[in-house]
Scaffold this motif. Sequence first.
Motif, PDB file in Angstrom:
ATOM      1  N   VAL A 123       0.832  -1.202   0.000  1.00 18.49           N
ATOM      2  CA  VAL A 123       0.000   0.000   0.000  1.00 18.49           C
ATOM      3  C   VAL A 123       0.867   1.252   0.000  1.00 18.49           C
ATOM      4  O   VAL A 123       0.606   2.222  -0.739  1.00 18.49           O
ATOM      5  N   LEU A 124       1.920   1.248   0.798  1.00 14.00           N
ATOM      6  CA  LEU A 124       2.804   2.409   0.849  1.00 14.00           C
ATOM      7  C   LEU A 124       3.481   2.644  -0.492  1.00 14.00           C
ATOM      8  O   LEU A 124       3.606   3.785  -0.946  1.00 14.00           O
ATOM      9  N   SER A 125       3.916   1.582  -1.151  1.00 12.32           N
ATOM     10  CA  SER A 125       4.560   1.720  -2.460  1.00 12.32           C
ATOM     11  C   SER A 125       3.599   2.305  -3.488  1.00 12.32           C
ATOM     12  O   SER A 125       3.983   3.157  -4.295  1.00 12.32           O
ATOM     13  N   ARG A 126       2.349   1.873  -3.440  1.00 14.48           N
ATOM     14  CA  ARG A 126       1.383   2.380  -4.421  1.00 14.48           C
ATOM     15  C   ARG A 126       0.945   3.801  -4.099  1.00 14.48           C
ATOM     16  O   ARG A 126       0.600   4.568  -5.012  1.00 14.48           O
ATOM     17  N   ARG A 127       0.965   4.166  -2.830  1.00 18.21           N
ATOM     18  CA  ARG A 127       0.727   5.567  -2.488  1.00 18.21           C
ATOM     19  C   ARG A 127       1.842   6.451  -3.037  1.00 18.21           C
ATOM     20  O   ARG A 127       1.601   7.518  -3.610  1.00 18.21           O
ATOM     21  N   ILE A 128       3.071   6.012  -2.870  1.00 16.54           N
ATOM     22  CA  ILE A 128       4.220   6.762  -3.383  1.00 16.54           C
ATOM     23  C   ILE A 128       4.163   6.839  -4.910  1.00 16.54           C
ATOM     24  O   ILE A 128       4.437   7.886  -5.505  1.00 16.54           O
ATOM     25  N   SER A 129       3.798   5.732  -5.548  1.00 21.22           N
ATOM     26  CA  SER A 129       3.707   5.705  -7.010  1.00 21.22           C
ATOM     27  C   SER A 129       2.641   6.675  -7.512  1.00 21.22           C
ATOM     28  O   SER A 129       2.874   7.410  -8.485  1.00 21.22           O
ATOM     29  N   LEU A 130       1.484   6.712  -6.859  1.00 16.39           N
ATOM     30  CA  LEU A 130       0.431   7.635  -7.279  1.00 16.39           C
ATOM     31  C   LEU A 130       0.859   9.077  -7.064  1.00 16.39           C
ATOM     32  O   LEU A 130       0.607   9.943  -7.917  1.00 16.39           O
ATOM     33  N   ARG A 131       1.514   9.365  -5.954  1.00 14.65           N
ATOM     34  CA  ARG A 131       1.980  10.728  -5.704  1.00 14.65           C
ATOM     35  C   ARG A 131       3.001  11.154  -6.753  1.00 14.65           C
ATOM     36  O   ARG A 131       2.973  12.282  -7.255  1.00 14.65           O
ATOM     37  N   ARG A 132       3.894  10.247  -7.111  1.00 15.47           N
ATOM     38  CA  ARG A 132       4.893  10.565  -8.132  1.00 15.47           C
ATOM     39  C   ARG A 132       4.223  10.788  -9.488  1.00 15.47           C
ATOM     40  O   ARG A 132       4.611  11.695 -10.247  1.00 15.47           O
ATOM     41  N   ARG A 133       3.216   9.974  -9.796  1.00 15.38           N
ATOM     42  CA  ARG A 133       2.498  10.137 -11.054  1.00 15.38           C
ATOM     43  C   ARG A 133       1.756  11.476 -11.098  1.00 15.38           C
ATOM     44  O   ARG A 133       1.698  12.141 -12.138  1.00 15.38           O
ATOM     45  N   LEU A 134       1.180  11.868  -9.984  1.00 14.66           N
ATOM     46  CA  LEU A 134       0.472  13.143  -9.930  1.00 14.66           C
ATOM     47  C   LEU A 134       1.413  14.310 -10.194  1.00 14.66           C
ATOM     48  O   LEU A 134       1.065  15.249 -10.930  1.00 14.66           O
ATOM     49  N   LEU A 135       2.577  14.276  -9.602  1.00 11.93           N
ATOM     50  CA  LEU A 135       3.546  15.353  -9.824  1.00 11.93           C
ATOM     51  C   LEU A 135       4.003  15.376 -11.280  1.00 11.93           C
ATOM     52  O   LEU A 135       4.164  16.455 -11.874  1.00 11.93           O
ATOM     53  N   SER A 136       4.202  14.198 -11.868  1.00  9.18           N
ATOM     54  CA  SER A 136       4.588  14.139 -13.274  1.00  9.18           C
ATOM     55  C   SER A 136       3.473  14.656 -14.176  1.00  9.18           C
ATOM     56  O   SER A 136       3.719  15.387 -15.147  1.00  9.18           O
ATOM     57  N   LEU A 137       2.218  14.299 -13.854  1.00  5.28           N
ATOM     58  CA  LEU A 137       1.080  14.789 -14.631  1.00  5.28           C
ATOM     59  C   LEU A 137       0.965  16.303 -14.528  1.00  5.28           C
ATOM     60  O   LEU A 137       0.713  16.987 -15.530  1.00  5.28           O
ATOM     61  N   GLN A 138       1.149  16.843 -13.330  1.00  3.14           N
ATOM     62  CA  GLN A 138       1.060  18.281 -13.140  1.00  3.14           C
ATOM     63  C   GLN A 138       2.119  19.003 -13.964  1.00  3.14           C
ATOM     64  O   GLN A 138       1.830  19.989 -14.646  1.00  3.14           O
ATOM     65  N   GLN A 139       3.344  18.501 -13.925  1.00  2.81           N
ATOM     66  CA  GLN A 139       4.424  19.127 -14.675  1.00  2.81           C
ATOM     67  C   GLN A 139       4.180  19.028 -16.175  1.00  2.81           C
ATOM     68  O   GLN A 139       4.369  20.000 -16.917  1.00  2.81           O
ATOM     69  N   THR A 140       3.752  17.856 -16.634  1.00  2.70           N
ATOM     70  CA  THR A 140       3.515  17.669 -18.057  1.00  2.70           C
ATOM     71  C   THR A 140       2.377  18.558 -18.545  1.00  2.70           C
ATOM     72  O   THR A 140       2.469  19.158 -19.626  1.00  2.70           O
ATOM     73  N   ALA A 141       1.304  18.646 -17.778  1.00  2.00           N
ATOM     74  CA  ALA A 141       0.176  19.495 -18.175  1.00  2.00           C
ATOM     75  C   ALA A 141       0.580  20.958 -18.216  1.00  2.00           C
ATOM     76  O   ALA A 141       0.220  21.683 -19.149  1.00  2.00           O
ATOM     77  N   ASP A 142       1.334  21.403 -17.223  1.00  2.00           N
ATOM     78  CA  ASP A 142       1.768  22.803 -17.201  1.00  2.00           C
ATOM     79  C   ASP A 142       2.664  23.132 -18.391  1.00  2.00           C
ATOM     80  O   ASP A 142       2.590  24.233 -18.946  1.00  2.00           O
ATOM     81  N   ASP A 143       3.520  22.179 -18.777  1.00  5.05           N
ATOM     82  CA  ASP A 143       4.489  22.441 -19.845  1.00  5.05           C
ATOM     83  C   ASP A 143       3.927  22.250 -21.238  1.00  5.05           C
ATOM     84  O   ASP A 143       4.341  22.950 -22.175  1.00  5.05           O
ATOM     85  N   ASP A 144       2.999  21.314 -21.418  1.00  4.72           N
ATOM     86  CA  ASP A 144       2.638  20.869 -22.765  1.00  4.72           C
ATOM     87  C   ASP A 144       1.266  21.302 -23.246  1.00  4.72           C
ATOM     88  O   ASP A 144       0.989  21.206 -24.443  1.00  4.72           O
TER      89      ASP A 144
END
Length: 364
Positions: A232-253
């Motif tokens: 559960v902790l690994s998947r929480r970390i994975s989702l948080r990392r994905r959210l940050l990547s999505l935010q950066q990609t949306a802002d840039d692209d």
Amino acid sequence: DILSQQAKQIAQSATTASGTGPLVDTAVVLPEVQSGLRFCQENLFLWSVPFQMALRVCLATLVAGAVGAWLGLNHAYWVMAAVVVVLNQPYGWPGTTRRAIYRVVGTLAGILLAWGVLSLHPEGLWIALTVGVLQFIIQIFVVVQYAIAAIFITTFSMLITLGGGGLQQLNELLGARALDTAIGCGVAIAVFMLMLPCTALYQVFAEMRATLMAAQRLAESLSQENHLTSSVLSRRISLRRRLLSLQQTADDDVDAAKLRHPKIEPLVKAVSASKTLSWKLLAAASYTTDHHTPDGHEAPLNEAQYQQISCRIKGLLQSENPKKRLDNHADYGFLQEELDNLEQAYRQLQPWRRWGDKGVRPVV
């Protein structure tokens, strides 16, 4: 006065406190170890940020090398180095342009500084001391402000290239360094401008799908284990990392995607709905697994609701006809509205789903 009195009381309490109190045995849960293969599976799909960045760097470096060979430049590797420096991070359009300007301006200023240093004719230990000082300054400013670091990087490279030579050799390198840097930055910007509008929309869509997949996996884990485990902790970390990547990609692209696809409002809404759903799911997971629920209140979601949420997200991602509404009779708790908003926005993304779907590799 009040704060000073409180500080004195805290200090006195800490000094007189007894160290023989009972020890609390608290279990420490560590996330699962992520292998290199799993990291590649999560990031190296067609429209991912790392893959697109590597593709741009590879193509721009080949073009820069070809231009340098065609022009007969004696230091064509400086052209390729400028390309890598400008494109080696996912800065987006504003950041990439700013990076190129920093490189050009810093190079010009560094050439002047190198001329000033070598005009003093340093020899022996003075050259070693100068190189050490320059390296120290570079390491300090390369993260804080690249424009300043570029000045000393240029001076450092000129000093190393000349190997203690005189001003005559330096004068021969001044124009070469400036020209090679300008060509490299120009090639990097040109390749970036040509590639980004073509790939931006699908890249944002693929990052959104990857985020939803991570949210689905987290909900699936919580439906089986309502306490904190390594999975559960690994998947929480994975989702948080994905959210940050999505935010950066949306802002840039997103702005770049509008150049080829003016009507991308449905994608913007879907990205916003995905982020809202994922952040709220993370908050619910924290309450559920970390026992942060206020006294007298139940957890935000139970195992059955997590299972329903997982099934609905999975059904939405795998639906071959996104215009057809899914079964909404299940109990999704306080995420009901977020799931409805996501489904409504996601069902309008048919024009580019077939390309974005192929670029995302599900990870179990």
